[in-house]
Design a protein around this motif. Sequence first.
Motif, short mmCIF file in Angstrom:
data_model
loop_
_atom_site.label_atom_id
_atom_site.label_comp_id
_atom_site.label_asym_id
_atom_site.label_seq_id
_atom_site.Cartn_x
_atom_site.Cartn_y
_atom_site.Cartn_z
N GLN A 256 0.84 -1.20 0.00
CA GLN A 256 0.00 0.00 0.00
C GLN A 256 0.89 1.26 0.00
O GLN A 256 1.92 1.29 0.68
CB GLN A 256 -0.86 0.02 1.26
CG GLN A 256 -1.86 -1.13 1.35
CD GLN A 256 -3.19 -0.76 0.72
OE1 GLN A 256 -3.75 0.28 0.99
NE2 GLN A 256 -3.68 -1.63 -0.14
N VAL B 103 0.64 8.43 -10.31
CA VAL B 103 -0.29 7.91 -9.31
C VAL B 103 -1.50 8.85 -9.29
O VAL B 103 -1.33 10.06 -9.42
CB VAL B 103 0.38 7.88 -7.91
CG1 VAL B 103 -0.60 7.49 -6.82
CG2 VAL B 103 1.58 6.93 -7.91
N ASP C 4 -14.88 2.13 -5.04
CA ASP C 4 -14.52 1.15 -6.08
C ASP C 4 -14.99 1.58 -7.46
O ASP C 4 -14.27 1.40 -8.45
CB ASP C 4 -15.11 -0.22 -5.73
CG ASP C 4 -14.29 -0.92 -4.65
OD1 ASP C 4 -13.15 -0.49 -4.40
OD2 ASP C 4 -14.79 -1.89 -4.04
N LYS D 177 -8.98 3.87 -13.45
CA LYS D 177 -8.12 2.83 -14.05
C LYS D 177 -8.48 2.59 -15.52
O LYS D 177 -7.59 2.43 -16.36
CB LYS D 177 -8.19 1.53 -13.24
CG LYS D 177 -7.55 1.71 -11.86
CD LYS D 177 -6.85 0.47 -11.33
CE LYS D 177 -6.01 0.86 -10.12
NZ LYS D 177 -5.28 -0.12 -9.43
N SER E 38 -0.83 2.63 -16.90
CA SER E 38 -1.31 1.76 -15.82
C SER E 38 -0.90 2.46 -14.52
O SER E 38 0.29 2.61 -14.24
CB SER E 38 -0.64 0.40 -15.95
OG SER E 38 -0.76 -0.29 -14.75
N CYS E 39 -1.88 2.95 -13.78
CA CYS E 39 -1.57 3.81 -12.62
C CYS E 39 -2.14 3.23 -11.33
O CYS E 39 -3.19 2.62 -11.33
CB CYS E 39 -2.17 5.20 -12.81
SG CYS E 39 -1.62 6.01 -14.32
N LYS E 40 -1.42 3.48 -10.25
CA LYS E 40 -1.96 3.17 -8.93
C LYS E 40 -3.01 4.23 -8.61
O LYS E 40 -2.85 5.40 -9.01
CB LYS E 40 -0.86 3.29 -7.88
CG LYS E 40 0.06 2.10 -7.79
CD LYS E 40 0.84 2.19 -6.47
CE LYS E 40 1.41 0.89 -6.03
NZ LYS E 40 2.46 0.35 -6.84
N LEU F 69 -5.08 5.86 -5.29
CA LEU F 69 -5.24 5.94 -3.84
C LEU F 69 -6.64 6.46 -3.52
O LEU F 69 -7.30 7.05 -4.38
CB LEU F 69 -4.22 6.90 -3.22
CG LEU F 69 -2.77 6.78 -3.71
CD1 LEU F 69 -1.90 7.84 -3.03
CD2 LEU F 69 -2.23 5.39 -3.43
N SER G 249 -10.72 -1.26 -3.58
CA SER G 249 -9.67 -1.58 -4.56
C SER G 249 -8.55 -0.52 -4.58
O SER G 249 -7.67 -0.56 -5.44
CB SER G 249 -10.30 -1.72 -5.95
OG SER G 249 -11.11 -0.59 -6.21
N ALA G 250 -8.57 0.41 -3.63
CA ALA G 250 -7.54 1.46 -3.59
C ALA G 250 -6.17 0.84 -3.32
O ALA G 250 -6.05 -0.14 -2.58
CB ALA G 250 -7.88 2.48 -2.51
N ASP G 251 -5.14 1.45 -3.92
CA ASP G 251 -3.77 0.96 -3.73
C ASP G 251 -3.08 1.66 -2.56
O ASP G 251 -1.86 1.56 -2.40
CB ASP G 251 -2.96 1.21 -5.01
CG ASP G 251 -3.55 0.49 -6.21
OD1 ASP G 251 -3.71 -0.74 -6.14
OD2 ASP G 251 -3.90 1.16 -7.22
N GLY G 252 -3.85 2.41 -1.78
CA GLY G 252 -3.28 3.11 -0.63
C GLY G 252 -4.13 4.32 -0.29
O GLY G 252 -5.24 4.47 -0.81
#
Length: 231
Positions: free
Chosen positions: A2, A148, A169, A176, A185-187, A189, A206-209
């Motif tokens: 994360q 990001v 989500d 995305k 292709s990005c993270k 948050l 589904s958040a990456d942080g």
Amino acid sequence: MQLIVANYKMNGDKQFYLSAASKLNNLRVKGAKLVLCPPFCYLADFKLKTAKLGCQDISADAEGKSTGQISAKMLKDFGVEYSIVGHSERRAMGEGEGLVARKVKMATDNKIIPIVCVGENEKSEKQSLIKTQVKTALSLANKSAEIVFAYEPVWAIGTGDTPTVKHIDSAIKIVKNECAKNGFSCKVLYGGSVNEKNFSEFLSSSADGFLLGGVSLKLDKFIEIVKGVKK
Ligand code: PGA
């Protein structure tokens, strides 16, 4: 892994940043990557072994007649690796999509990873606005650049009012998809009133942080979140 980003905004003083630096430097961070974004004037006090250094804004210009701005090159001199771009508080001061796109380009051209904030203003507003924000932010950037995004519904920032996981989500899916459409292709948050009590609920999204504002100033609570995400 994360990504946890602290946005201190225009808060704190030298004493706060010195004590934050020593507390956070003792923190063992395994499952999370920390990015700390103090005000520009405290960047030099905030070089930690345990965290990456970020800032809250970056100039769209390389140098010259930009009084009060800080260039990407200058930020690199301080060891800055990330920059928040297009935070809603800056957009509210008149920063438009075109300027955000130029800042994203300036950051990525200089190997600074932009954390681009997007999100609807009102709870009732359609999330489709995010598509345009993402598309424009990516419009000038090189396809190989690391970028990001932070989904931050403006109505949730500093208000204590938070979206459901389902709402987060669906926004993240929009971000995305738009990134993929444009070859990135990005993270992504989540940010907006995250605290030590509600963060575990958002971990199931589904958040990456997280992009954390107010809670970053409460060091014990911030540390609780950092320790909690690696579970
Ligand atoms: P908040 O701020 O956590 O205080 O809501 C988030 C942000 O502005 O990035």
